[in-house]
Every structure is written in C-alpha cells, then in structure tokens.
Design an enzyme around this catalytic site. Structure first.
Site, PDB file in Angstrom:
ATOM      1  N   HIS A  97      -1.889   0.467  -9.927  1.00  0.00           N
ATOM      2  CA  HIS A  97      -2.568  -0.467  -9.013  1.00  0.00           C
ATOM      3  C   HIS A  97      -3.239  -1.623  -9.773  1.00  0.00           C
ATOM      4  O   HIS A  97      -4.472  -1.798  -9.719  1.00  0.00           O
ATOM      5  CB  HIS A  97      -3.590   0.264  -8.131  1.00  0.00           C
ATOM      6  CG  HIS A  97      -3.925  -0.507  -6.884  1.00  0.00           C
ATOM      7  ND1 HIS A  97      -4.189   0.073  -5.679  1.00  0.00           N
ATOM      8  CD2 HIS A  97      -4.045  -1.850  -6.675  1.00  0.00           C
ATOM      9  CE1 HIS A  97      -4.465  -0.850  -4.782  1.00  0.00           C
ATOM     10  NE2 HIS A  97      -4.390  -2.047  -5.368  1.00  0.00           N
ATOM     11  N   ARG A 132       0.846  -1.195   0.000  1.00  0.00           N
ATOM     12  CA  ARG A 132       0.000   0.000   0.000  1.00  0.00           C
ATOM     13  C   ARG A 132       0.880   1.244   0.000  1.00  0.00           C
ATOM     14  O   ARG A 132       1.961   1.246   0.612  1.00  0.00           O
ATOM     15  CB  ARG A 132      -0.906   0.022   1.231  1.00  0.00           C
ATOM     16  CG  ARG A 132      -2.092  -0.937   1.135  1.00  0.00           C
ATOM     17  CD  ARG A 132      -3.111  -0.522   0.068  1.00  0.00           C
ATOM     18  NE  ARG A 132      -4.243  -1.423   0.030  1.00  0.00           N
ATOM     19  CZ  ARG A 132      -4.423  -2.393  -0.868  1.00  0.00           C
ATOM     20  NH1 ARG A 132      -3.525  -2.605  -1.816  1.00  0.00           N
ATOM     21  NH2 ARG A 132      -5.507  -3.153  -0.838  1.00  0.00           N
TER      22      ARG A 132
HETATM   23  P1  NDP Z   1      -1.896 -11.680   4.415  1.00  0.00           P
HETATM   24  O1  NDP Z   1      -2.635 -11.171   5.589  1.00  0.00           O
HETATM   25  O2  NDP Z   1      -2.123 -13.074   3.964  1.00  0.00           O
HETATM   26  O3  NDP Z   1      -0.322 -11.523   4.671  1.00  0.00           O
HETATM   27  C1  NDP Z   1       0.206 -10.390   5.267  1.00  0.00           C
HETATM   28  C2  NDP Z   1       1.643 -10.649   5.675  1.00  0.00           C
HETATM   29  O4  NDP Z   1       2.170  -9.464   6.259  1.00  0.00           O
HETATM   30  C3  NDP Z   1       1.749 -11.754   6.718  1.00  0.00           C
HETATM   31  O5  NDP Z   1       2.921 -12.497   6.517  1.00  0.00           O
HETATM   32  C4  NDP Z   1       1.841 -10.952   8.014  1.00  0.00           C
HETATM   33  O6  NDP Z   1       2.496 -11.627   9.071  1.00  0.00           O
HETATM   34  C5  NDP Z   1       2.669  -9.785   7.544  1.00  0.00           C
HETATM   35  N1  NDP Z   1       2.534  -8.645   8.462  1.00  0.00           N
HETATM   36  C6  NDP Z   1       1.422  -7.944   8.764  1.00  0.00           C
HETATM   37  N2  NDP Z   1       1.703  -7.002   9.683  1.00  0.00           N
HETATM   38  C7  NDP Z   1       3.010  -7.116   9.972  1.00  0.00           C
HETATM   39  C8  NDP Z   1       3.894  -6.448  10.850  1.00  0.00           C
HETATM   40  N3  NDP Z   1       3.485  -5.462  11.644  1.00  0.00           N
HETATM   41  N4  NDP Z   1       5.181  -6.858  10.893  1.00  0.00           N
HETATM   42  C9  NDP Z   1       5.613  -7.857  10.105  1.00  0.00           C
HETATM   43  N5  NDP Z   1       4.839  -8.545   9.253  1.00  0.00           N
HETATM   44  C10 NDP Z   1       3.547  -8.167   9.183  1.00  0.00           C
HETATM   45  O7  NDP Z   1      -2.164 -10.644   3.218  1.00  0.00           O
HETATM   46  P2  NDP Z   1      -2.057 -10.936   1.648  1.00  0.00           P
HETATM   47  O8  NDP Z   1      -0.779 -11.622   1.397  1.00  0.00           O
HETATM   48  O9  NDP Z   1      -3.310 -11.538   1.173  1.00  0.00           O
HETATM   49  O10 NDP Z   1      -2.035  -9.436   1.095  1.00  0.00           O
HETATM   50  C11 NDP Z   1      -1.067  -8.513   1.545  1.00  0.00           C
HETATM   51  C12 NDP Z   1      -1.369  -7.132   0.997  1.00  0.00           C
HETATM   52  O11 NDP Z   1      -1.077  -7.054  -0.392  1.00  0.00           O
HETATM   53  C13 NDP Z   1      -2.845  -6.685   1.041  1.00  0.00           C
HETATM   54  O12 NDP Z   1      -3.219  -6.282   2.335  1.00  0.00           O
HETATM   55  C14 NDP Z   1      -2.827  -5.533   0.074  1.00  0.00           C
HETATM   56  O13 NDP Z   1      -2.430  -4.352   0.736  1.00  0.00           O
HETATM   57  C15 NDP Z   1      -1.744  -5.934  -0.924  1.00  0.00           C
HETATM   58  N6  NDP Z   1      -2.342  -6.302  -2.220  1.00  0.00           N
HETATM   59  C16 NDP Z   1      -2.024  -5.521  -3.308  1.00  0.00           C
HETATM   60  C17 NDP Z   1      -2.508  -5.827  -4.536  1.00  0.00           C
HETATM   61  C18 NDP Z   1      -2.124  -5.010  -5.718  1.00  0.00           C
HETATM   62  O14 NDP Z   1      -2.650  -5.243  -6.810  1.00  0.00           O
HETATM   63  N7  NDP Z   1      -1.205  -4.089  -5.582  1.00  0.00           N
HETATM   64  C19 NDP Z   1      -3.394  -6.972  -4.742  1.00  0.00           C
HETATM   65  C20 NDP Z   1      -3.664  -7.731  -3.548  1.00  0.00           C
HETATM   66  C21 NDP Z   1      -3.154  -7.384  -2.336  1.00  0.00           C
HETATM   67  P3  NDP Z   1       1.852 -12.965   9.731  1.00  0.00           P
HETATM   68  O15 NDP Z   1       1.969 -14.002   8.629  1.00  0.00           O
HETATM   69  O16 NDP Z   1       2.690 -13.244  10.880  1.00  0.00           O
HETATM   70  O17 NDP Z   1       0.424 -12.620  10.037  1.00  0.00           O
HETATM   71  C1  OXD Z   2      -6.264  -5.858  -3.120  1.00  0.00           C
HETATM   72  C2  OXD Z   2      -5.775  -4.948  -4.116  1.00  0.00           C
HETATM   73  O1  OXD Z   2      -6.129  -5.576  -1.929  1.00  0.00           O
HETATM   74  O2  OXD Z   2      -6.118  -5.133  -5.308  1.00  0.00           O
HETATM   75  O3  OXD Z   2      -6.796  -6.901  -3.489  1.00  0.00           O
HETATM   76  O4  OXD Z   2      -5.017  -4.029  -3.816  1.00  0.00           O
END
Ligand code: NDP
Ligand code: OXD
Length: 312
Positions: A275, A227
C-alpha cells in the site's frame, strides 16, 4: 485556535509534529492533538487515517472529518458517522502523478517481462524472451477520476491504447471513455491490462470476481491500487494459478497489512506491494487541509467534501 484531532494508523508523534508544522505554514494557529487524548474533546475537526471509529462518537464537538488520503472508505467503513458531518478528502496532483509512476512501472514490467529477465540473470542466461507489441495492447482504467484520468493520459502518451470506465460520462483526449454499470464489459472483454483505481463503495465491492476474471482475455494482466475489497482474492488466486491471469500486481488487500500466511506471498505471478502506490505528501497536501480546517471552523463546507450518498 483550531484544535484538530489527529490519528494515523501506526504513525509516530514525529509524523503528527511534521503535519502540524506543515499546516501551520498556512494557518499558524492550528494545533494537532492526538485523537485519543483528553484535549481532542475540544476539536472541531479531525485529520484521520484508519481511525478507531468508536472514538469519533465520543468527540461531541466534531464538525468535520478530513481524510489523510484520497480515499474515505476507512472513515465510512461501518456507517457510524452522522450524515451532517462533512467528510473531506485530499485531491492532490502530486498523488495522482505518483500513482501514475507506479502504474507505468507495473505496466512496463509486465510488457517488458522484467521478472522473466531477472530470473534469467540469476542463471546467467543471455537470451531474448517473447516480446509483446505495445501498439496492440489495450489498457483498461477502472475509475478515471482525479487519479485515474492522469494515469490514463500518461499511458496514452507512452503509446498504449487506453480505455476508461467511470460512473458518469467523461471526455478525456486520446482515451476511449465508457460509463455506467453495463459498459464495464467493454473493458473487461477487450483489454489486455486491467488497472483498478476505483474508490471502495457498495457498488465497487467485489467487482473483480470469478465472473469478471472469466470474461477477461486469457493471459491478461491485473493491477490493483484501488482497494482490496474490490477483489475476491480467492478468485484471483485461482485465475493466477491457471494462468488465465498471467500476472497480477497488487498494492491493496482485504486485510492490511497482508497476513504472513496469505497465499499471495507464495504466488509466483503475483507481485505484492505494501500500500505505497501513492502516499500522501504533507508538503503538497498541507495547504488544502489547512483550508479545510479553516472552513470547518467557519461553518463552511470545504472543497472536496465527498457525496455521502455515493460514498466517494
Ligand atoms: P475520484 O473520486 O476522483 O475518482 C473515482 C473514479 O471512480 C471516478 O471516475 C468515478 O466515476 C469512478 N467510480 C466510482 N464509482 C463507480 C462506479 N460504481 N462505477 C463506475 N465508476 C465509478 O477518486 P481518486 O481518483 O482520487 O481515487 C480513487 C481511489 O484510489 C481512492 O478512493 C482510493 O481507494 C485509491 N487510492 C489508492 C492509493 C494507493 O496508494 N493505493 C492512493 C490514493 C488513492 P465518476 O467520475 O463518474 O464519479
Ligand atoms: C489513499 C491511499 O486513499 O493512500 O490516499 O490509499
């Protein structure tokens, strides 16, 4: 009949119809209505991408909110959703793979100096450029959840050394995993390519700033598809100007769409994507959304309900 309020920023009525058609394959009674319509007042659930949050307050029958993406920060933005309303996100292997393709593309463009060769081509210059030895490059993946873990494995299978960072302990074959606040330094200091795939929460806001960029190796590549608010944009621009960050590939921004007068557009070593790194696919995501709608109707907690205390 489940009536579902629908809102997707800038979306057409055709998109709403497409979603309705896909959802009805799994539950023929689902009816999508525009979130801003009178009918939405009956809705128990809502399917949302960047909704007007004030409208949600007016819909007194809502029992659950479903994000049209994997991230939920667009719903949690101003903390206005009561804690008892579950927020559900998509977790779709299609999106994880799609993101992996985008990250691999970005990494390989950096490693093989694609844009340097494009410039040479324009000038009919037939000359090899300095090649990076991929065996010695370390890639740090910040966030190894549903998406990041797939990206990490794919990069490892391409022959890169990969380090992962998460909040809690993880074991992923081939990946050197670190967890917890302090261990982020392992990636910041030792990696050549940094890939942010974190959800936006209070703890990840502004996580890439002057201090973190300064600790990165000179010449690092920075890739962000998490993000925009995770990056202090002026600090990134300064580091790109000085060449400390030699290349940045961005898909997300603090303000979207990226304003026309934003400096990112002018920066030679920043690539701007709108995006689109991993877009939601109605065909693959519909089944889990239909299931979430049915669960909400029955008063059950759907799978992939986020933890409101963690914010993801
Ligand atoms: P998940 O919740 O499956 O994974 C998030 C990861 O981030 C986990 O490994 C989590 O740790 C880690 N995390 C969260 N907070 C912290 C922290 N404070 N310190 C360290 N690690 C942290 O999310 P997704 O993989 O499904 O998606 C991640 C993000 O990708 C979405 O929230 C979105 O913002 C972005 N996204 C962007 C897209 C785009 O097109 N640009 C499309 C889809 C998503 P833990 O495993 O320990 O919980
Ligand atoms: C999502 C994204 O969060 O597209 O799925 O950014």
């Amino acid at each position: 009949m489940p009536i579902v309020g629908f809102f997707s920023e800038n979306a057409s009525i055709e998109l709403q119809k497409e979603w309705e058609k896909r959802l009805q394959i799994h539950c023929s009674l689902i009816k999508l209505v525009p979130l801003l319509s009178k009918e939405a007042e009956q809705a128990q659930s809502a399917l949302l991408w960047k909704p007007p949050l004030d409208r949600l307050k007016e819909l007194k029958n809502l029992q659950g909110l479903i994000s049209l993406g994997q991230g939920v920060d667009h719903i949690l933005k101003n903390n206005s959703i009561p804690i008892n309303i579950p927020i559900i996100r998509i977790v779709d292997p299609y999106m994880a793979k799609s993101m992996s393709h985008w990250v691999v593309l970005s990494v390989l463009n950096f490693v093989r100096d694609t844009y340097g060769y494009f410039d040479q081509e324009k000038n009919k210059l037939y000359k090899s450029r300095k090649e990076l030895n991929f065996l010695s490059l370390k890639i740090g993946i910040y966030g190894v959840g549903a998406i990041g873990s797939v990206v990490a494995k794919d990069l490892y299978n391409l022959g890169f050394q990969v380090e992962g960072w998460s909040r809690t302990k993880k074991e992923i074959e081939g990946i050197n995993c670190h967890y917890g606040k302090d261990c982020i330094e392992e990636l910041i200091k030792n990696c050549d390519i940094h890939v942010c795939l974190l959800p936006l929460t209070p703890l990840t806001t502004n996580i890439f700033n002057k201090q973190t960029f300064a600790k990165m190796k000179s010449g690092s590549c920075f890739i962000n598809a998490g993000r925009g608010n995770q990056v202090v944009e002026n600090d990134l621009i300064e580091n790109c100007n000085s060449g400390h960050i030699s290349s940045a590939i961005l898909d997300v921004y603090r303000n979207e769409p990226l304003p026309k007068n934003h400096e990112f557009w002018e920066q030679k070593n920043i690539r701007v994507w709108p995006h689109v790194a991993a877009e939601t696919n109605p065909q693959t995501a519909a089944k889990q959304i239909a299931n979430a709608i049915k669960c909400i109707e029955k008063g059950e907690l759907p799978p992939n309900t986020i933890d409101r205390n963690l914010g993801y």
